[in-house]
Write an enzyme that holds these catalytic residues in place. Structure first.
Site, mmCIF file in Angstrom:
data_model
loop_
_atom_site.group_PDB
_atom_site.id
_atom_site.type_symbol
_atom_site.label_atom_id
_atom_site.label_comp_id
_atom_site.label_asym_id
_atom_site.label_seq_id
_atom_site.Cartn_x
_atom_site.Cartn_y
_atom_site.Cartn_z
ATOM 1 N N ARG A 49 -0.304 16.007 4.704
ATOM 2 C CA ARG A 49 -0.492 14.850 3.827
ATOM 3 C C ARG A 49 -0.774 13.621 4.663
ATOM 4 O O ARG A 49 -0.684 13.640 5.872
ATOM 5 C CB ARG A 49 0.746 14.622 2.975
ATOM 6 C CG ARG A 49 2.061 14.583 3.804
ATOM 7 C CD ARG A 49 3.087 13.661 3.262
ATOM 8 N NE ARG A 49 2.621 12.295 3.232
ATOM 9 C CZ ARG A 49 2.605 11.467 4.288
ATOM 10 N NH1 ARG A 49 2.993 11.885 5.481
ATOM 11 N NH2 ARG A 49 2.179 10.226 4.154
ATOM 12 N N GLY A 50 -1.166 12.575 3.955
ATOM 13 C CA GLY A 50 -1.521 11.337 4.655
ATOM 14 C C GLY A 50 -3.028 11.206 4.705
ATOM 15 O O GLY A 50 -3.701 12.127 5.196
ATOM 16 N N ALA A 51 -3.571 10.116 4.215
ATOM 17 C CA ALA A 51 -5.018 10.001 4.054
ATOM 18 C C ALA A 51 -5.786 10.392 5.319
ATOM 19 O O ALA A 51 -6.652 11.267 5.278
ATOM 20 C CB ALA A 51 -5.360 8.578 3.607
ATOM 21 N N ASP A 228 -5.037 4.742 0.663
ATOM 22 C CA ASP A 228 -5.781 5.990 0.534
ATOM 23 C C ASP A 228 -7.251 5.734 0.253
ATOM 24 O O ASP A 228 -8.096 6.589 0.530
ATOM 25 C CB ASP A 228 -5.164 6.849 -0.574
ATOM 26 C CG ASP A 228 -3.798 7.354 -0.150
ATOM 27 O OD1 ASP A 228 -2.810 6.621 -0.326
ATOM 28 O OD2 ASP A 228 -3.732 8.478 0.396
ATOM 29 N N LYS A 239 0.081 5.078 -2.448
ATOM 30 C CA LYS A 239 1.135 5.845 -3.112
ATOM 31 C C LYS A 239 1.691 5.116 -4.328
ATOM 32 O O LYS A 239 1.896 3.896 -4.290
ATOM 33 C CB LYS A 239 2.254 6.098 -2.095
ATOM 34 C CG LYS A 239 3.380 6.957 -2.580
ATOM 35 C CD LYS A 239 2.946 8.284 -3.160
ATOM 36 C CE LYS A 239 1.981 8.993 -2.297
ATOM 37 N NZ LYS A 239 1.241 10.085 -2.957
HETATM 38 C C1 LIG Z 1 -1.694 6.637 6.593
HETATM 39 S S1 LIG Z 1 -1.356 7.652 5.215
HETATM 40 C C2 LIG Z 1 -1.970 6.731 3.901
HETATM 41 C C3 LIG Z 1 -1.350 7.100 2.570
HETATM 42 O O1 LIG Z 1 -1.272 8.532 2.297
HETATM 43 C C4 LIG Z 1 -0.040 8.792 1.585
HETATM 44 O O2 LIG Z 1 -0.224 9.602 0.442
HETATM 45 P P1 LIG Z 1 0.285 11.158 0.446
HETATM 46 O O3 LIG Z 1 1.669 11.179 1.037
HETATM 47 O O4 LIG Z 1 0.226 11.559 -1.010
HETATM 48 O O5 LIG Z 1 -0.734 11.888 1.282
HETATM 49 C C5 LIG Z 1 0.432 7.441 1.163
HETATM 50 O O6 LIG Z 1 -0.249 6.975 0.013
HETATM 51 C C6 LIG Z 1 0.071 6.637 2.379
HETATM 52 O O7 LIG Z 1 0.189 5.266 2.185
#
Ligand SMILES: CSC[C@H]1O[C@H](OP(=O)(O)O)[C@H](O)[C@@H]1O
Length: 338
Positions: A49-51, A228, A239
């Protein structure tokens, strides 16, 4: 491909492994992600996960499949499948668009490997540049609040918002960090708390509902979040829960900064209304699951609304901290992101 290691990605023996981010912090579990089906499953389940990281993992896998002898047509299908694995974080699309250019080169196998490694190295440098630019905005003795997880787990480098916090901490400017647990999947309570602990950054974990009263008590000097997708007008998808923090920060006169690399920009997306928001399973809200097992507390028949992201209008953002430096509202209003 050469052996490669980031906080949450590993390439060894032409295989891709990912650190299961749903098992952290209780368990550091590395899982194989060497097929499209496996990686898509990990992305869907937020084990990856993580953009930035989503795009980088997909790019690395494509390069490894090419080295394993997949045909250009098979790789094109794999690319399209990976590109559709999560709809909101545009880094995935931006990365794979670059990989597609490599795929159409005559000697596409080395071209894909080179591009994937270039994306990894670039992301590390983007993170460092964001951290340098952002830490200059952090005043000594700051009590910062952050949401979700934006550290090394979510990128190939030091992170985005968390990279800023890590560098500001090294500069001795952080008094403490308020860490939103970030319901429903608890990226803050599980991952950011773990990363800040590893970095030795003083923090306190809070539930998302506690941010308002902390701001009212004057306990928050600035809010730092990731992104994101950043639309052409500066609206930001991040998020779920980010928008409410931005409204609260505006009400209390607290700076609200978004930290993100260039790969999060989407000039083809006119505004936040055009950003696709991923809807996720009810079970993430009716209970919780992790390496410890799973527990459900809401009624089985409960109807659930579970968007993974929300959109923060540009009007609520004090500054966009990119690898190219800080972009202020005046520049955004003039269309710098378009
Ligand atoms: C640097 S990560 C950016 C962003 O991604 C995360 O979402 P997810 O955990 O659903 O992949 C989160 O929105 C972070 O802020």
């Amino acid at each position: 491909m050469q052996t490669l290691q980031t906080t949450s990605l590993r390439v060894a023996g032409n295989q891709l492994f990912i650190l299961d981010q749903q098992a952290l912090p209780q368990e550091k579990r590395w899982l194989d992600a060497s097929t499209v089906e496996a990686l898509v499953g990990h992305i869907h389940a937020l084990r990856v996960r993580g953009a930035p990281l989503i795009g980088l993992s997909a790019s690395l896998l494509l390069a490894l499949l090419a080295e394993a002898g997949k045909s250009r047509d098979e790789l094109a299908l794999a690319l399209d499948t990976l590109r559709a694995s999560r709809p909101t974080a545009v880094n995935l699309m931006n990365n794979l668009d670059r990989m597609k250019q490599a795929l159409w080169q005559e000697d596409f196998v080395p071209a894909l490997s080179a591009e994937a490694l270039r994306l990894i190295d670039e992301d590390k440098q983007l993170c460092d540049a964001i951290a340098r630019a952002g830490s200059e905005l952090v005043k000594p003795g700051s009590r910062l609040l952050t949401h979700c997880n934006t550290g090394g787990l979510a990128t190939a480098g030091v992170g985005t918002a968390l990279g800023v916090i890590a560098v500001a901490h090294q500069q001795g400017k952080i008094a403490s960090v308020w860490v939103d647990e970030t319901r429903p999947l608890l990226q803050g309570g599980r991952l950011t708390a773990w990363e800040l602990g590893e970095l030795g950054v003083p923090y306190q974990l809070i539930t998302d509902s506690m941010a308002a009263s902390l701001m009212a008590k004057g306990q928050v000097d600035a809010v730092w979040v990731g992104a994101d997708r950043i639309a052409a007008n500066g609206d930001v998808a991040n998020k779920i829960g980010t928008y409410s923090l931005a409204v609260l920060a505006k009400f209390h006169g607290i700076p609200f900064y978004v930290a993100a690399p260039q790969t999060t920009l989407d000039p083809n997306c006119p505004n936040g209304d055009a950003i696709p928001i991923e809807q996720r399973a009810a079970s993430e809200v009716t209970g919780v699951a992790g390496s410890f097992g799973a527990v459900q507390w809401a009624p089985e028949e409960a109807k659930v609304y579970n968007p993974a992201f929300d959109v923060t209008p540009a009007a609520l953002i004090s500054g966009w901290v990119l690898d190219t430096g800080v972009v202020w509202p005046e520049a955004v209003a003039k269309g710098v992101f378009a």
